[in-house]
Design an enzyme around this catalytic site. Structure first.
Site, PDB file in Angstrom:
ATOM      1  N   GLY A  32      -0.775   7.739  12.802  1.00  0.00           N
ATOM      2  CA  GLY A  32       0.838   6.897  13.012  1.00  0.00           C
ATOM      3  C   GLY A  32       1.113   6.162  12.091  1.00  0.00           C
ATOM      4  O   GLY A  32       0.541   6.233  10.701  1.00  0.00           O
ATOM      5  N   SER A  33       2.763   5.918  12.741  1.00  0.00           N
ATOM      6  CA  SER A  33       3.182   5.006  10.802  1.00  0.00           C
ATOM      7  C   SER A  33       2.839   3.409  10.288  1.00  0.00           C
ATOM      8  O   SER A  33       2.967   3.183   9.334  1.00  0.00           O
ATOM      9  CB  SER A  33       4.463   4.742  11.494  1.00  0.00           C
ATOM     10  OG  SER A  33       4.846   4.680  12.357  1.00  0.00           O
ATOM     11  N   THR A  34       2.199   3.041  12.084  1.00  0.00           N
ATOM     12  CA  THR A  34       1.094   1.937  11.343  1.00  0.00           C
ATOM     13  C   THR A  34       0.086   1.314  10.272  1.00  0.00           C
ATOM     14  O   THR A  34      -0.309   1.747   9.924  1.00  0.00           O
ATOM     15  CB  THR A  34       1.095   0.815  12.755  1.00  0.00           C
ATOM     16  OG1 THR A  34       2.195   1.040  13.400  1.00  0.00           O
ATOM     17  CG2 THR A  34       1.051  -0.375  12.413  1.00  0.00           C
ATOM     18  N   GLY A  85      -3.191   2.875  15.535  1.00  0.00           N
ATOM     19  CA  GLY A  85      -2.251   1.696  16.540  1.00  0.00           C
ATOM     20  C   GLY A  85      -1.854   2.274  17.800  1.00  0.00           C
ATOM     21  O   GLY A  85      -3.488   3.068  18.375  1.00  0.00           O
ATOM     22  N   GLY A  99       1.154   9.473  20.907  1.00  0.00           N
ATOM     23  CA  GLY A  99       2.772   9.481  20.903  1.00  0.00           C
ATOM     24  C   GLY A  99       2.384  10.644  20.312  1.00  0.00           C
ATOM     25  O   GLY A  99       3.448  11.094  19.196  1.00  0.00           O
ATOM     26  N   GLU A 106      -8.438  11.394  17.870  1.00  0.00           N
ATOM     27  CA  GLU A 106      -8.023   9.672  17.801  1.00  0.00           C
ATOM     28  C   GLU A 106      -9.204   8.968  19.221  1.00  0.00           C
ATOM     29  O   GLU A 106     -10.180   8.453  18.345  1.00  0.00           O
ATOM     30  CB  GLU A 106      -6.960   9.189  18.554  1.00  0.00           C
ATOM     31  CG  GLU A 106      -5.852   9.413  17.244  1.00  0.00           C
ATOM     32  CD  GLU A 106      -4.344   8.990  17.667  1.00  0.00           C
ATOM     33  OE1 GLU A 106      -3.972   8.681  16.743  1.00  0.00           O
ATOM     34  OE2 GLU A 106      -4.668   8.224  18.708  1.00  0.00           O
TER      35      GLU A 106
HETATM   36  C1  5RP Z   1      -1.017   8.939  17.568  1.00  0.00           C
HETATM   37  C2  5RP Z   1      -1.135   7.550  18.194  1.00  0.00           C
HETATM   38  C3  5RP Z   1      -0.694   6.640  17.221  1.00  0.00           C
HETATM   39  O1  5RP Z   1      -1.312   5.641  17.249  1.00  0.00           O
HETATM   40  C4  5RP Z   1       0.700   5.784  18.003  1.00  0.00           C
HETATM   41  O2  5RP Z   1       1.937   6.838  19.027  1.00  0.00           O
HETATM   42  C5  5RP Z   1       1.229   4.740  17.718  1.00  0.00           C
HETATM   43  O3  5RP Z   1       1.783   5.065  16.292  1.00  0.00           O
HETATM   44  P1  5RP Z   1       2.777   4.528  15.595  1.00  0.00           P
HETATM   45  O4  5RP Z   1       2.134   3.111  14.965  1.00  0.00           O
HETATM   46  O5  5RP Z   1       3.661   5.553  14.752  1.00  0.00           O
HETATM   47  O6  5RP Z   1       3.776   3.577  16.516  1.00  0.00           O
HETATM   48  O7  5RP Z   1      -1.612   7.511  19.274  1.00  0.00           O
HETATM   49  O8  5RP Z   1      -1.554   9.543  18.706  1.00  0.00           O
END
Ligand code: 5RP
Length: 236
Positions: A32-34, A85, A99, A106
């Protein structure tokens, strides 16, 4: 601070957190982006770790580009920590994830780790999970049966569609989003998840479900959360 800056400062806080682990170990890395901000912040210190275990193909690509060693989870017995994240996190550390569609890997990697370090900004903190539609990865031919079972639990179910990657052609996406494992994802809106442990186990029992993006058993142990005033560290 804007959203990108909040992700960046929490990524840096996670870097400082994992650099306190004894050197020479293997680290689990999320998607994810974080998580990307964390990877970028950790890159100059990659020699601190014997390698990484990655939760998705996109994360693997990013890790390799930075020169991290990426190991097969089957070759690793345990991990001191997994950093990732979340889409939502409740006060006990239960999370909705997926998401980005990487929920299955994960959850596997989180289960290998001694501690789950969740990194997010404060917009992801909620009193009760369910505002964010719950992702459920399924075997494609079970779409009908799993949809009906999830509706019985009170959810509004929609099949996740592939992102439009050809914006220039102005195409409307109509193909299902396909995960790294060849699964599809059902997004379940309208659930109020007061008992995440029970809901996770109920959904796990539906035939055709690969993984539910409810991380109740594999909950966060440490939360690093960024706000306009800095990063707070919460032990859960
Ligand atoms: C991906 C995930 C991510 O951790 C989650 O969607 C949060 O993403 P972001 O840091 O982009 O908000 O579960 O499958």
């Amino acid at each position: 601070m804007n959203q990108d800056q909040l992700k960046q400062i929490v990524g840096e806080a996670a870097r400082d957190e994992v650099l306190q682990l004894a050197p020479g170990q293997v680290l689990g890395i999320g998607t994810g982006s974080t998580a990307n901000c964390f990877i970028d912040a950790l890159a100059p210190h990659k020699a601190h770790f014997a390698g990484t275990v990655s939760s998705s193909n996109v994360t693997t690509e990013r890790l390799l580009k930075h020169g991290f060693k990426v190991l097969n989870p089957n070759d690793v017995a345990s991990l001191p920590a997994y950093v990732d994240g979340a889409d939502e996190i409740d006060p006990a550390g239960h999370m909705i994830k997926g998401g980005g569609g990487a929920l299955t890997r994960e959850k596997i990697i989180a289960s290998m780790a001694t501690k789950f370090i969740c990194i997010c900004d404060s917009s992801k903190q909620v009193p009760i999970l369910g505002g964010f539609a719950l992702p459920v990865e399924i075997i494609p031919l079970a779409q009908g049966v799993v949809t009906r079972a999830l509706q019985k639990l009170g959810g509004q179910v929609s099949l996740r569609l592939a992102k439009n990657t050809r914006a220039d052609l102005n195409q409307t996406p109509s193909e299902p989003f396909v995960t790294d494992n060849g699964g599809w994802i059902l997004d379940v809106a309208g659930l109020r998840i007061a008992d995440p442990i029970n809901m996770e186990s109920q959904i796990n029992q539906i035939a055709g479900v690969i993984t539910v993006g409810l991380f109740a058993k594999e909950k966060a142990n440490i939360l690093l959360v960024s706000t306009a005033t800095g990063v707070e560290r919460i032990i859960l």
